[in-house]
Design a protein around this motif. Structure first.
Motif, PDB file in Angstrom:
ATOM      1  N   THR A 149       1.086  -1.266  -0.498  1.00 48.94           N
ATOM      2  CA  THR A 149       0.293   0.056  -0.279  1.00 48.94           C
ATOM      3  C   THR A 149       0.376   1.249   0.031  1.00 48.94           C
ATOM      4  O   THR A 149       1.791   1.487   0.205  1.00 48.94           O
ATOM      5  CB  THR A 149      -0.859   0.083   1.270  1.00 48.94           C
ATOM      6  OG1 THR A 149      -0.124  -0.484   2.279  1.00 48.94           O
ATOM      7  CG2 THR A 149      -2.012  -1.375   1.565  1.00 48.94           C
ATOM      8  N   ILE A 150       0.477   2.492  -0.854  1.00 43.35           N
ATOM      9  CA  ILE A 150       1.273   3.361  -0.502  1.00 43.35           C
ATOM     10  C   ILE A 150       0.337   4.218   0.408  1.00 43.35           C
ATOM     11  O   ILE A 150      -0.833   4.732   0.342  1.00 43.35           O
ATOM     12  CB  ILE A 150       0.994   3.653  -2.068  1.00 43.35           C
ATOM     13  CG1 ILE A 150       1.563   3.606  -3.180  1.00 43.35           C
ATOM     14  CG2 ILE A 150       1.702   5.309  -1.632  1.00 43.35           C
ATOM     15  CD1 ILE A 150       1.337   3.371  -4.406  1.00 43.35           C
ATOM     16  N   ASP A 151       0.724   4.909   1.472  1.00 42.31           N
ATOM     17  CA  ASP A 151       0.390   5.927   1.480  1.00 42.31           C
ATOM     18  C   ASP A 151      -0.163   7.019   1.818  1.00 42.31           C
ATOM     19  O   ASP A 151       1.116   8.523   1.607  1.00 42.31           O
ATOM     20  CB  ASP A 151       1.109   6.514   3.634  1.00 42.31           C
ATOM     21  CG  ASP A 151       0.419   7.420   4.480  1.00 42.31           C
ATOM     22  OD1 ASP A 151      -0.324   7.684   4.383  1.00 42.31           O
ATOM     23  OD2 ASP A 151       0.651   6.764   6.032  1.00 42.31           O
ATOM     24  N   ILE A 152      -0.908   7.781   0.835  1.00 43.40           N
ATOM     25  CA  ILE A 152      -1.392   8.932   0.364  1.00 43.40           C
ATOM     26  C   ILE A 152      -0.979  10.465   1.784  1.00 43.40           C
ATOM     27  O   ILE A 152      -0.287  11.185   0.728  1.00 43.40           O
ATOM     28  CB  ILE A 152      -2.122   9.253  -0.418  1.00 43.40           C
ATOM     29  CG1 ILE A 152      -3.017   7.371  -1.113  1.00 43.40           C
ATOM     30  CG2 ILE A 152      -2.993  10.007  -0.686  1.00 43.40           C
ATOM     31  CD1 ILE A 152      -2.078   8.270  -2.794  1.00 43.40           C
ATOM     32  N   GLU A 153      -1.806   9.872   2.408  1.00 45.17           N
ATOM     33  CA  GLU A 153      -1.136  11.045   2.932  1.00 45.17           C
ATOM     34  C   GLU A 153       0.009  11.772   3.547  1.00 45.17           C
ATOM     35  O   GLU A 153       0.435  12.917   4.232  1.00 45.17           O
ATOM     36  CB  GLU A 153      -2.507  11.167   4.817  1.00 45.17           C
ATOM     37  CG  GLU A 153      -3.578  10.635   4.723  1.00 45.17           C
ATOM     38  CD  GLU A 153      -4.450  10.241   5.866  1.00 45.17           C
ATOM     39  OE1 GLU A 153      -3.512  10.676   6.896  1.00 45.17           O
ATOM     40  OE2 GLU A 153      -5.801  10.716   5.751  1.00 45.17           O
ATOM     41  N   LYS A 154       0.852  11.064   4.060  1.00 45.55           N
ATOM     42  CA  LYS A 154       2.433  11.097   3.759  1.00 45.55           C
ATOM     43  C   LYS A 154       2.839  11.427   2.894  1.00 45.55           C
ATOM     44  O   LYS A 154       3.641  12.300   2.679  1.00 45.55           O
ATOM     45  CB  LYS A 154       2.826   9.759   4.356  1.00 45.55           C
ATOM     46  CG  LYS A 154       4.216   9.955   5.076  1.00 45.55           C
ATOM     47  CD  LYS A 154       4.477   8.848   5.617  1.00 45.55           C
ATOM     48  CE  LYS A 154       6.353   9.003   5.791  1.00 45.55           C
ATOM     49  NZ  LYS A 154       6.608   8.169   7.467  1.00 45.55           N
ATOM     50  N   ALA A 155       2.636  10.959   1.508  1.00 45.61           N
ATOM     51  CA  ALA A 155       3.212  11.874   0.356  1.00 45.61           C
ATOM     52  C   ALA A 155       2.642  12.890   0.158  1.00 45.61           C
ATOM     53  O   ALA A 155       3.252  13.251  -0.100  1.00 45.61           O
ATOM     54  CB  ALA A 155       2.427  10.159  -0.727  1.00 45.61           C
ATOM     55  N   LEU A 156       1.728  13.156   0.305  1.00 50.45           N
ATOM     56  CA  LEU A 156       1.004  14.622   0.165  1.00 50.45           C
ATOM     57  C   LEU A 156       1.775  15.719   1.241  1.00 50.45           C
ATOM     58  O   LEU A 156       1.996  16.576   1.259  1.00 50.45           O
ATOM     59  CB  LEU A 156      -0.024  14.748  -0.118  1.00 50.45           C
ATOM     60  CG  LEU A 156      -1.103  14.347  -0.712  1.00 50.45           C
ATOM     61  CD1 LEU A 156      -2.506  13.808  -1.127  1.00 50.45           C
ATOM     62  CD2 LEU A 156      -0.758  14.643  -2.139  1.00 50.45           C
ATOM     63  N   PHE A 163       5.804   4.348   0.878  1.00 49.29           N
ATOM     64  CA  PHE A 163       5.131   2.637   0.559  1.00 49.29           C
ATOM     65  C   PHE A 163       5.138   1.447   2.078  1.00 49.29           C
ATOM     66  O   PHE A 163       6.673   1.501   1.621  1.00 49.29           O
ATOM     67  CB  PHE A 163       5.919   2.239  -0.399  1.00 49.29           C
ATOM     68  CG  PHE A 163       5.487   0.908  -1.170  1.00 49.29           C
ATOM     69  CD1 PHE A 163       4.359   0.452  -1.681  1.00 49.29           C
ATOM     70  CD2 PHE A 163       6.341  -0.477  -1.830  1.00 49.29           C
ATOM     71  CE1 PHE A 163       3.626  -0.963  -1.985  1.00 49.29           C
ATOM     72  CE2 PHE A 163       6.080  -1.574  -1.994  1.00 49.29           C
ATOM     73  CZ  PHE A 163       4.720  -1.980  -1.957  1.00 49.29           C
ATOM     74  N   GLU A 164       3.996   0.792   2.040  1.00 51.98           N
ATOM     75  CA  GLU A 164       4.525  -0.221   2.896  1.00 51.98           C
ATOM     76  C   GLU A 164       4.180  -1.291   1.747  1.00 51.98           C
ATOM     77  O   GLU A 164       3.613  -2.333   1.426  1.00 51.98           O
ATOM     78  CB  GLU A 164       3.438  -0.378   4.266  1.00 51.98           C
ATOM     79  CG  GLU A 164       3.374  -1.702   4.687  1.00 51.98           C
ATOM     80  CD  GLU A 164       1.940  -0.941   6.239  1.00 51.98           C
ATOM     81  OE1 GLU A 164       1.881  -2.447   5.850  1.00 51.98           O
ATOM     82  OE2 GLU A 164       1.084  -0.425   6.425  1.00 51.98           O
ATOM     83  N   PRO A 165       5.248  -1.932   1.959  1.00 53.17           N
ATOM     84  CA  PRO A 165       5.536  -3.676   1.055  1.00 53.17           C
ATOM     85  C   PRO A 165       4.582  -4.815   1.295  1.00 53.17           C
ATOM     86  O   PRO A 165       4.630  -4.698   2.586  1.00 53.17           O
ATOM     87  CB  PRO A 165       7.067  -3.830   0.978  1.00 53.17           C
ATOM     88  CG  PRO A 165       7.790  -3.032   1.346  1.00 53.17           C
ATOM     89  CD  PRO A 165       7.077  -2.621   2.788  1.00 53.17           C
ATOM     90  N   GLY A 166       4.113  -5.406   0.930  1.00 56.29           N
ATOM     91  CA  GLY A 166       3.290  -6.794   0.834  1.00 56.29           C
ATOM     92  C   GLY A 166       4.011  -7.865   0.927  1.00 56.29           C
ATOM     93  O   GLY A 166       4.605  -7.937   0.973  1.00 56.29           O
ATOM     94  N   LEU A 167       3.043  -8.883  -0.091  1.00 57.56           N
ATOM     95  CA  LEU A 167       3.453  -9.957   0.572  1.00 57.56           C
ATOM     96  C   LEU A 167       4.644 -10.472  -1.011  1.00 57.56           C
ATOM     97  O   LEU A 167       5.873 -10.909  -0.746  1.00 57.56           O
ATOM     98  CB  LEU A 167       2.724 -11.184   0.396  1.00 57.56           C
ATOM     99  CG  LEU A 167       2.059 -11.585   1.861  1.00 57.56           C
ATOM    100  CD1 LEU A 167       0.580 -12.327   1.581  1.00 57.56           C
ATOM    101  CD2 LEU A 167       2.518 -12.037   3.135  1.00 57.56           C
ATOM    102  N   LEU A 168       4.031  -9.801  -1.802  1.00 65.24           N
ATOM    103  CA  LEU A 168       5.204 -10.327  -3.216  1.00 65.24           C
ATOM    104  C   LEU A 168       6.369  -9.660  -3.145  1.00 65.24           C
ATOM    105  O   LEU A 168       7.474 -10.210  -3.420  1.00 65.24           O
ATOM    106  CB  LEU A 168       4.490  -9.356  -4.012  1.00 65.24           C
ATOM    107  CG  LEU A 168       2.820  -9.464  -5.332  1.00 65.24           C
ATOM    108  CD1 LEU A 168       2.694  -8.797  -6.167  1.00 65.24           C
ATOM    109  CD2 LEU A 168       2.963 -11.002  -5.314  1.00 65.24           C
TER     110      LEU A 168
END
Length: 385
Positions: A149-156, A163-168
């Motif tokens: 997932t991408i933390d939109i609030e923090k990015a803005l 970016f919080e990486p996932g299982l991939l």
């Protein structure tokens, strides 16, 4: 004597938290986990029978570009045990110590963009060794959990790509295992297969795009009684192994005795198989190194394509996978060239799931592949006795 290898599983997911905490904490936490509460893994070389499944898994480890394995079979036939045993068998790999994507220290195709940027700035990058990861993907996983997932609030607010990486990301350069893959949502299967084929995972949210390497061996398993995968998805798996419950009483007794011995005293049981485990590990490493030098004669390649044509296989994946699997088998057995025997032992695994199924046809798809293979290569029919 080398201590046995272990793994920690919580809710079906290996407990390594590098995608959430800071890089330094990741290395420390992983080291602590590796020294404490982990359980023994049944050795790969002690598994009795199921040769088709074991061969398919080994070939995909030697050449991950084969495209993964779909394992269909009865309940309680050791599918999960075999896959975990394979992951435990594999040698340690070199990774960037503070990178959540298991980036390769020298291969740009297996590096995250962040590591490449640091290398371009000539930074000193710490390297460590880590066991090959086997990631369990639970059936209830969401797309965000899988892809990240991408933390939109923090990015803005801060102008950074949070970016919080996932299982991939965790599965990069490892094994991603999906039990009961035929029950997984089709859109998630699509995501997995796309990432496995391209070697990259891309996440886009609100105009922000992040990608990272996701090259893994995709292994799916399932029970055909619970439904089949759609042919379009099934075709994307490189190989398809079918396993059945062992019928021979003496083999069933041997399996029960081995499992009992392992459960009663894991360290002693692992010690008995240590030498065979190390020998198989050595053969895998040597096969990986030898793979690029394996040659397959032009005439054999033509005949492989002729088999695919006569079986009316759609597309060219069958041709490509059969060539790669035959080369991987030749490398594993120490040969320099692919022979007809190598092709004959892998072609059923590579093609049986790509045939168009006729409900009025009683012949097994594996037998059909072998029949056409023998005709094209001019081999005699096997002795029925």
């Amino acid at each position: 004597m080398r201590s046995p290898q272990y793994e920690t599983i919580e809710n079906g997911i290996p407990e390594t938290r590098e995608t959430i905490v800071s890089p330094t904490a990741v290395t420390t936490d992983t080291a602590k986990i590796s020294q404490t509460s982990r359980r023994a893994v049944f050795p790969f070389t002690a598994i009795v029978g199921q040769e088709e499944m074991k061969l398919a898994l080994l070939l995909n480890v030697i050449d991950p570009k084969i495209g993964g394995v779909m394992i269909m079979g009865d309940r309680g036939t050791g599918k999960s045990t075999t896959i975990r045993a394979l992951a435990d068998l594999l040698p340690e790999i070199e990774v960037i110590a503070d990178d959540p994507f298991n980036s390769h220290p020298s291969d740009p195709e297996l590096m995250s963009d962040g590591v490449r940027e640091r290398m371009s700035l000539s930074e000193a990058i710490p390297v460590t060794r880590r066991k090959v990861q086997m990631i369990d993907l639970p059936l209830g996983a969401t797309e965000d959990r899988v892809c990240g997932t991408i933390d939109i609030e923090k990015a803005l607010a801060e102008g950074v790509k949070a970016f919080e990486p996932g299982l991939l990301a965790k599965a990069n350069r490892g094994i991603l295992y999906v039990d009961e893959v035929n029950l997984l949502d089709d859109h998630l299967v699509d995501v997995l297969l796309d990432s496995a084929a391209s070697g990259w995972n891309t996440v886009e949210r609100e105009g922000i795009s992040i990608r990272h390497p996701a090259r893994f061996v995709l292994v799916g398993s399932g029970n055909p009684e619970e439904g089949e995968l759609r042919p379009q998805l099934l075709d994307r798996f490189g190989m398809h192994a079918e396993i059945r419950t062992v019928k021979e009483p003496s083999l069933r007794v041997k399996i029960v005795e081995q499992r009992t011995a392992f459960d009663q005293n894991p360290p002693e049981f692992l010690g008995e198989y240590q030498l065979s485990q190390e020998e198989l590990q050595r053969r895998i490493v040597e096969a990986q190194e030898r793979l690029s030098g394996i040659n397959i004669d032009y005439d054999l390649r033509v005949k492989i394509s002729q088999v695919c044509s006569e079986l009316d296989v759609d597309g060219l994946r069958g041709d490509i996978v059969t060539n790669r699997a035959a080369k991987a088998l030749a490398a594993f057995e120490g040969a320099t060239e692919v022979t007809v025997d190598h092709i004959g032992r892998v072609i059923t695994l590579c093609l049986r799931h790509r045939l168009r199924k006729d409900p009025l046809e009683s012949i097994d798809s594996g037998n059909k592949v072998q029949k056409v293979f023998r005709q094209v290569f001019g081999l005699p029919e096997p002795d029925q006795n």
